[in-house]
Design a protein around this motif. Structure first.
Motif, PDB file in Angstrom:
ATOM      1  N   ASP A 243      -8.843 -95.754 -24.560  1.00  0.00           N
ATOM      2  CA  ASP A 243      -8.207 -94.155 -25.085  1.00  0.00           C
ATOM      3  C   ASP A 243      -6.667 -93.910 -24.161  1.00  0.00           C
ATOM      4  N   TYR A 244      -6.419 -94.440 -23.282  1.00  0.00           N
ATOM      5  CA  TYR A 244      -5.390 -94.362 -22.000  1.00  0.00           C
ATOM      6  C   TYR A 244      -4.418 -94.770 -22.616  1.00  0.00           C
ATOM      7  N   ARG A 245      -3.730 -93.090 -22.962  1.00  0.00           N
ATOM      8  CA  ARG A 245      -2.232 -92.893 -22.824  1.00  0.00           C
ATOM      9  C   ARG A 245      -1.058 -92.311 -21.843  1.00  0.00           C
ATOM     10  N   VAL A 246      -0.251 -92.630 -21.653  1.00  0.00           N
ATOM     11  CA  VAL A 246       0.624 -91.822 -20.774  1.00  0.00           C
ATOM     12  C   VAL A 246       2.172 -91.523 -21.759  1.00  0.00           C
ATOM     13  N   PHE A 247       1.686 -90.172 -22.327  1.00  0.00           N
ATOM     14  CA  PHE A 247       3.203 -89.421 -23.168  1.00  0.00           C
ATOM     15  C   PHE A 247       3.558 -88.599 -22.000  1.00  0.00           C
ATOM     16  N   PHE A 248       5.185 -88.809 -22.377  1.00  0.00           N
ATOM     17  CA  PHE A 248       6.105 -87.705 -21.618  1.00  0.00           C
ATOM     18  C   PHE A 248       6.723 -86.585 -22.445  1.00  0.00           C
ATOM     19  N   VAL A 249       6.348 -85.618 -22.249  1.00  0.00           N
ATOM     20  CA  VAL A 249       6.458 -84.133 -22.067  1.00  0.00           C
ATOM     21  C   VAL A 249       7.886 -83.620 -21.669  1.00  0.00           C
ATOM     22  N   ASP A 250       9.179 -82.577 -22.207  1.00  0.00           N
ATOM     23  CA  ASP A 250       9.582 -81.920 -22.209  1.00  0.00           C
ATOM     24  C   ASP A 250       9.024 -80.224 -21.559  1.00  0.00           C
ATOM     25  N   ASN A 251       9.904 -79.977 -20.963  1.00  0.00           N
ATOM     26  CA  ASN A 251       9.581 -78.604 -20.082  1.00  0.00           C
ATOM     27  C   ASN A 251       8.869 -77.366 -21.065  1.00  0.00           C
ATOM     28  N   SER A 252       8.984 -77.176 -22.242  1.00  0.00           N
ATOM     29  CA  SER A 252       7.735 -76.319 -22.972  1.00  0.00           C
ATOM     30  C   SER A 252       6.378 -77.569 -23.482  1.00  0.00           C
ATOM     31  N   GLY A 253       6.760 -78.496 -22.849  1.00  0.00           N
ATOM     32  CA  GLY A 253       5.285 -79.428 -23.337  1.00  0.00           C
ATOM     33  C   GLY A 253       4.904 -79.989 -24.128  1.00  0.00           C
ATOM     34  N   LYS A 254       6.312 -80.152 -24.837  1.00  0.00           N
ATOM     35  CA  LYS A 254       6.420 -80.498 -26.042  1.00  0.00           C
ATOM     36  C   LYS A 254       6.657 -82.277 -26.119  1.00  0.00           C
ATOM     37  N   LYS A 255       6.036 -82.665 -26.395  1.00  0.00           N
ATOM     38  CA  LYS A 255       5.927 -84.230 -26.655  1.00  0.00           C
ATOM     39  C   LYS A 255       7.411 -84.851 -27.332  1.00  0.00           C
ATOM     40  N   ILE A 256       7.273 -85.927 -26.704  1.00  0.00           N
ATOM     41  CA  ILE A 256       8.397 -86.546 -26.619  1.00  0.00           C
ATOM     42  C   ILE A 256       8.923 -88.108 -26.377  1.00  0.00           C
ATOM     43  N   SER A 257       9.517 -88.719 -26.690  1.00  0.00           N
ATOM     44  CA  SER A 257       9.720 -90.518 -27.567  1.00  0.00           C
ATOM     45  C   SER A 257      10.620 -91.098 -26.074  1.00  0.00           C
TER      46      SER A 257
ATOM     47  N   ASN B   7      16.000 -86.139 -14.125  1.00  0.00           N
ATOM     48  CA  ASN B   7      15.627 -85.041 -14.679  1.00  0.00           C
ATOM     49  C   ASN B   7      14.017 -84.142 -14.663  1.00  0.00           C
ATOM     50  N   PRO B   8      14.246 -83.642 -13.654  1.00  0.00           N
ATOM     51  CA  PRO B   8      13.031 -82.538 -13.203  1.00  0.00           C
ATOM     52  C   PRO B   8      12.213 -82.235 -14.414  1.00  0.00           C
ATOM     53  N   GLU B   9      12.737 -82.527 -15.494  1.00  0.00           N
ATOM     54  CA  GLU B   9      12.113 -81.023 -16.484  1.00  0.00           C
ATOM     55  C   GLU B   9      11.139 -82.118 -17.655  1.00  0.00           C
ATOM     56  N   VAL B  10      11.761 -83.358 -17.098  1.00  0.00           N
ATOM     57  CA  VAL B  10      10.853 -84.781 -18.058  1.00  0.00           C
ATOM     58  C   VAL B  10       9.050 -84.716 -17.491  1.00  0.00           C
ATOM     59  N   GLN B  11       8.225 -84.991 -18.230  1.00  0.00           N
ATOM     60  CA  GLN B  11       7.195 -84.843 -16.981  1.00  0.00           C
ATOM     61  C   GLN B  11       5.917 -85.545 -17.814  1.00  0.00           C
ATOM     62  N   ILE B  12       4.982 -85.761 -17.200  1.00  0.00           N
ATOM     63  CA  ILE B  12       4.093 -86.985 -17.977  1.00  0.00           C
ATOM     64  C   ILE B  12       3.412 -86.188 -18.198  1.00  0.00           C
ATOM     65  N   LYS B  13       2.006 -86.914 -19.622  1.00  0.00           N
ATOM     66  CA  LYS B  13       1.038 -85.970 -19.592  1.00  0.00           C
ATOM     67  C   LYS B  13       0.202 -86.855 -20.047  1.00  0.00           C
ATOM     68  N   VAL B  14      -1.398 -87.332 -19.254  1.00  0.00           N
ATOM     69  CA  VAL B  14      -1.732 -88.346 -19.451  1.00  0.00           C
ATOM     70  C   VAL B  14      -2.920 -87.852 -20.026  1.00  0.00           C
ATOM     71  N   GLU B  15      -3.461 -88.934 -21.367  1.00  0.00           N
ATOM     72  CA  GLU B  15      -5.044 -89.080 -21.937  1.00  0.00           C
ATOM     73  C   GLU B  15      -5.486 -89.614 -21.464  1.00  0.00           C
ATOM     74  N   GLY B  16      -6.914 -89.759 -21.766  1.00  0.00           N
ATOM     75  CA  GLY B  16      -7.902 -90.812 -21.134  1.00  0.00           C
ATOM     76  C   GLY B  16      -8.089 -91.276 -20.363  1.00  0.00           C
ATOM     77  N   GLN B  17      -8.587 -92.589 -19.720  1.00  0.00           N
ATOM     78  CA  GLN B  17      -8.938 -93.592 -18.641  1.00  0.00           C
ATOM     79  C   GLN B  17      -8.691 -94.306 -18.448  1.00  0.00           C
ATOM     80  N   PRO B  18      -7.573 -94.176 -16.995  1.00  0.00           N
ATOM     81  CA  PRO B  18      -7.228 -95.796 -16.945  1.00  0.00           C
ATOM     82  C   PRO B  18      -8.111 -97.048 -17.349  1.00  0.00           C
ATOM     83  N   GLY B  19      -7.607 -97.826 -17.663  1.00  0.00           N
ATOM     84  CA  GLY B  19      -8.535 -99.364 -17.590  1.00  0.00           C
ATOM     85  C   GLY B  19     -10.056 -98.873 -19.553  1.00  0.00           C
ATOM     86  N   THR B  20      -9.033 -97.867 -19.973  1.00  0.00           N
ATOM     87  CA  THR B  20      -9.757 -97.838 -21.951  1.00  0.00           C
ATOM     88  C   THR B  20      -8.816 -97.962 -22.614  1.00  0.00           C
TER      89      THR B  20
END
Length: 294
Positions: free
Chosen positions: A71-85, A56-69
């Motif tokens: 605070d690092y998080r990989v969130f999933f978002v829909d094509n409107s930018g809304k976070k999903i689980s 599903n190319p409409e599901v994207q990921i949004k990275v917050e923080g830096q790897p190895g810290t």
């Protein structure tokens, strides 16, 4: 749960994307027209989203923080930018007999990544212990992650696996294909077998699967095919998960079901049961405790 075990594994219960309403899908339909995307999309907010969802190319990921810290998080978002689980909102199946698998740890990696099931939108993060980031003592040799919309119920004692209780997490998947994936990739996989790992008394299923885009995918359809076309892989997976805690001074993990990988039908039974447990969880038929249902 006895009624669950009587269910035919040819049908799986799953949910629509962005919906927690269960419905039933047939596993007899055929797989066609896989969509592959691995591009970067720049939105007007200047935030960078990496789109790597095969199904599903409409599901994207949004990275917050830096790897190895921390605070690092990989969130999933829909094509409107809304976070999903990725745990609750990505469907388990799409009706083609395959399952969606979310990569948490790419092969040849050692950072112990996991879905943060106690945080809003259950992003992928690096596990911690006593405030420090956790690493495996050696690289994992397969792509590793979770099946969405599954849950290993910690209140259920499995009589087939030494009475062990579920580990309160989604079901884990070991994907044996040749390609090194990326954190947040969503792959279509077919289950081939399952190992019943017992970690400090908790049942922690390991589904062995292969991505449908792997060159050998058409050759392997059950656990015996794995040994034929990937010789030594099943024992290597078992031994890796058995021994990875030993360097930290902990005892080796154990395995039920005769210390061997059960076949595809048994793996499908595990997926069916844990999907039904997840459905009860999101309906709050079972107390979620500290788990996030958003």
């Amino acid at each position: 749960m006895a009624a669950t075990r009587a269910m035919a594994v040819a049908r799986q219960t799953t949910c629509c994307l962005l919906s927690k309403r269960p419905f039933s899908l047939s596993s007899k339909s055929h797989i066609t027209n896989l969509c592959f995307n691995n591009k970067r999309v720049f939105l007007s907010s200047k935030r960078v989203f990496s789109c790597r969802a095969i199904y599903n190319p409409e599901v994207q990921i949004k990275v917050e923080g830096q790897p190895g810290t921390l605070d690092y998080r990989v969130f999933f978002v829909d094509n409107s930018g809304k976070k999903i689980s990725p745990w609750h909102d990505i469907p388990l199946q799409l009706g083609d007999g395959a399952f969606n698998f979310i990569v948490e740890i790419p092969k040849e990696s050692s950072a112990k990544m996991e879905a943060a099931t106690d945080e809003l939108y259950t992003p992928i993060k690096q596990d911690t212990k006593k405030g420090k980031l956790r690493y495996y003592p050696y690289n994992i040799n397969w792509n590793y992650g979770l099946l969405p919309q599954t849950w290993e119920d910690p209140s259920f004692a499995n009589s087939e696996v030494e009475g062990a209780f579920g580990d309160n997490d989604p079901v884990d998947v070991v994907e044996i294909g040749q390609t090194q994936r990326k954190i947040g990739d969503i792959l279509k996989v077919k289950p081939l077998g399952v190992l019943a790992m017992i970690d400090e008394g908790e049942l922690d299923w390991k589904i062995v699967a292969i991505s449908l885009d792997d060159p050998k995918a058409s050759l392997v359809n059950d656990v015996d095919d794995v040994e034929k076309h990937f010789p030594g892989t099943l024992s290597a997976i078992r031994d890796w998960f058995r021994d990875y805690k030993i360097p930290d001074g902990k005892p080796a993990n154990k395995f039920g079901l005769g210390n061997k990988a059960a076949n595809k039908d048994y793996a499908l039974k595990v997926i069916t049961e844990t999907n039904e447990s997840w459905a009860k969880l999101v309906k709050r038929s079972i107390s979620p405790g500290e788990l996030s249902l958003v």
